[in-house]
Design a protein around this motif. Sequence first.
Motif, PDB file in Angstrom:
ATOM      1  N   ARG A   1       3.228  10.916  -1.541  1.00 18.60           N
ATOM      2  CA  ARG A   1       1.537  11.434  -1.966  1.00 18.60           C
ATOM      3  C   ARG A   1       1.112  11.355  -3.169  1.00 18.60           C
ATOM      4  N   LEU A   2       2.660  12.294  -4.390  1.00 21.12           N
ATOM      5  CA  LEU A   2       1.641  12.858  -5.790  1.00 21.12           C
ATOM      6  C   LEU A   2       2.202  11.876  -6.688  1.00 21.12           C
TER       7      LEU A   2
ATOM      8  N   GLY B   1      12.726  20.088 -13.367  1.00 16.41           N
ATOM      9  CA  GLY B   1      11.907  21.845 -13.847  1.00 16.41           C
ATOM     10  C   GLY B   1      10.764  21.554 -12.724  1.00 16.41           C
ATOM     11  N   ILE B   2       9.830  20.712 -11.822  1.00 18.15           N
ATOM     12  CA  ILE B   2       8.431  20.517 -11.707  1.00 18.15           C
ATOM     13  C   ILE B   2       8.547  19.920 -10.275  1.00 18.15           C
ATOM     14  N   GLN B   3       9.554  20.235  -9.388  1.00 11.75           N
ATOM     15  CA  GLN B   3       9.414  19.202  -8.329  1.00 11.75           C
ATOM     16  C   GLN B   3       8.575  20.374  -7.710  1.00 11.75           C
ATOM     17  N   ASP B   4       8.520  21.480  -7.398  1.00 12.05           N
ATOM     18  CA  ASP B   4       7.422  22.116  -6.312  1.00 12.05           C
ATOM     19  C   ASP B   4       6.324  22.583  -7.081  1.00 12.05           C
ATOM     20  N   ASP B   5       5.844  21.927  -8.246  1.00 11.39           N
ATOM     21  CA  ASP B   5       4.010  22.140  -8.870  1.00 11.39           C
ATOM     22  C   ASP B   5       3.780  20.576  -8.304  1.00 11.39           C
ATOM     23  N   ASP B   6       2.745  21.101  -7.533  1.00  9.08           N
ATOM     24  CA  ASP B   6       2.560  20.247  -7.062  1.00  9.08           C
ATOM     25  C   ASP B   6       1.454  19.234  -7.997  1.00  9.08           C
ATOM     26  N   GLU B   7       0.711  20.402  -8.713  1.00  8.02           N
ATOM     27  CA  GLU B   7      -0.539  19.668 -10.091  1.00  8.02           C
ATOM     28  C   GLU B   7       0.529  18.994 -11.041  1.00  8.02           C
ATOM     29  N   LEU B   8       1.573  19.536 -11.558  1.00  6.58           N
ATOM     30  CA  LEU B   8       2.524  19.038 -12.594  1.00  6.58           C
ATOM     31  C   LEU B   8       2.860  17.636 -12.143  1.00  6.58           C
TER      32      LEU B   8
ATOM     33  N   VAL C   1       2.407  14.388 -14.378  1.00  4.11           N
ATOM     34  CA  VAL C   1       2.561  13.055 -14.998  1.00  4.11           C
ATOM     35  C   VAL C   1       2.545  11.991 -14.536  1.00  4.11           C
ATOM     36  N   THR C   2       2.664  11.568 -12.872  1.00  4.50           N
ATOM     37  CA  THR C   2       2.668  10.975 -12.474  1.00  4.50           C
ATOM     38  C   THR C   2       1.437   9.839 -13.233  1.00  4.50           C
ATOM     39  N   GLY C   3       1.004  10.449 -13.389  1.00  2.00           N
ATOM     40  CA  GLY C   3      -1.373   9.896 -13.414  1.00  2.00           C
ATOM     41  C   GLY C   3      -0.531   9.215 -15.147  1.00  2.00           C
ATOM     42  N   ALA C   4       0.183   9.880 -15.330  1.00  2.00           N
ATOM     43  CA  ALA C   4       0.256  10.165 -17.200  1.00  2.00           C
ATOM     44  C   ALA C   4       1.032   8.956 -17.814  1.00  2.00           C
ATOM     45  N   VAL C   5       1.333   8.132 -16.972  1.00  2.00           N
ATOM     46  CA  VAL C   5       2.400   6.988 -17.500  1.00  2.00           C
ATOM     47  C   VAL C   5       2.779   5.934 -16.390  1.00  2.00           C
ATOM     48  N   ALA C   6       2.565   4.416 -16.780  1.00  2.00           N
ATOM     49  CA  ALA C   6       2.867   3.489 -15.432  1.00  2.00           C
ATOM     50  C   ALA C   6       4.150   3.250 -15.546  1.00  2.00           C
TER      51      ALA C   6
ATOM     52  N   ILE D   1       3.777  15.513 -21.646  1.00  2.03           N
ATOM     53  CA  ILE D   1       3.415  13.880 -21.503  1.00  2.03           C
ATOM     54  C   ILE D   1       3.148  12.688 -22.273  1.00  2.03           C
ATOM     55  N   GLU D   2       3.098  13.191 -23.893  1.00  8.24           N
ATOM     56  CA  GLU D   2       2.990  12.894 -24.844  1.00  8.24           C
ATOM     57  C   GLU D   2       4.665  11.820 -24.783  1.00  8.24           C
ATOM     58  N   ARG D   3       5.678  13.125 -25.112  1.00  8.56           N
ATOM     59  CA  ARG D   3       7.120  12.552 -25.244  1.00  8.56           C
ATOM     60  C   ARG D   3       7.082  11.354 -23.900  1.00  8.56           C
ATOM     61  N   LEU D   4       6.752  11.461 -22.354  1.00  9.09           N
ATOM     62  CA  LEU D   4       6.983  10.726 -22.241  1.00  9.09           C
ATOM     63  C   LEU D   4       6.857   9.706 -21.843  1.00  9.09           C
TER      64      LEU D   4
END
Length: 253
Positions: free
Chosen positions: A224-225, A189-196, A200-205, A171-174
């Motif tokens: 949805r994610l 590498g996180i396409q199958d992980d809903d939580e991750l 990340v979608t909530g961490a950047v604009a 997240i810091e890098r993004l």
Amino acid sequence: MDSRTTVERAQRLKQLHAEHRPLVLPTVWDVWSARTAAAAGFPALTIGSHPLADSRGAHDHEGQTFEEVLAAVRPIIAAVDVPVSVDLESGYGQKPADLVAGLIEVGGVGLNVEDTVHSDGGRVRSTQEHASYVAGLRAAADDAGVPVWVNGRTDLFLHAKDASGVLDQAIERLRALEQAGADSVYPVGIQDDDELLAAVTGAVAIPVNSTAHPLRHDLERFRRLGVGRITYGPLLQFAMADTMKDMLGPWAP
């Protein structure tokens, strides 16, 4: 391609990202696949480094030179009337200004750049180094007068034994890439992980790009994610290869 058309396509690609959440960019590798995807109704495309290399008998991970890649993508971009982005791996050792100049010269209006430097032993750029490279790309595009869409990729999750263990670092890098001028970010590498994905979608604009498999994943789930952009990487080509083998199997000796 003339400069006016290139600018118009770049502006169109930016507009499409605002209109579609997520914007799906089929990953193509030659004139045929590009024309087929455009004919299916997609308003923009991306050329993937892995499928492009496979189609040319080369290796991914910068197994082609920048000049070879430009020569390969030029006819693909010219064959369609939609904006085309190009996966340029970690930059092929080029300075940001030279990378952008080459892309624009062949009519490309978007690029993907990753932080794994395959030409330097596969090392991963530091957050500051990668952000500085993205800032250089942004500045070069601005200087050229073409609003090239910059998709800043990180492989931190991909390289980690435990993807959740590098979430804060990723997240810091993004966020650093966003501040450096990236138009979207791509945590691979996180396409199958809903939580991750949700984290990340909530961490950047800006839009977050996710890899997707055209048969095994669901578009509505990504929406949805909060995913803002979808590309297939090599997975579309892999899926087509599987289908082709199934069709040809009964005919084999």
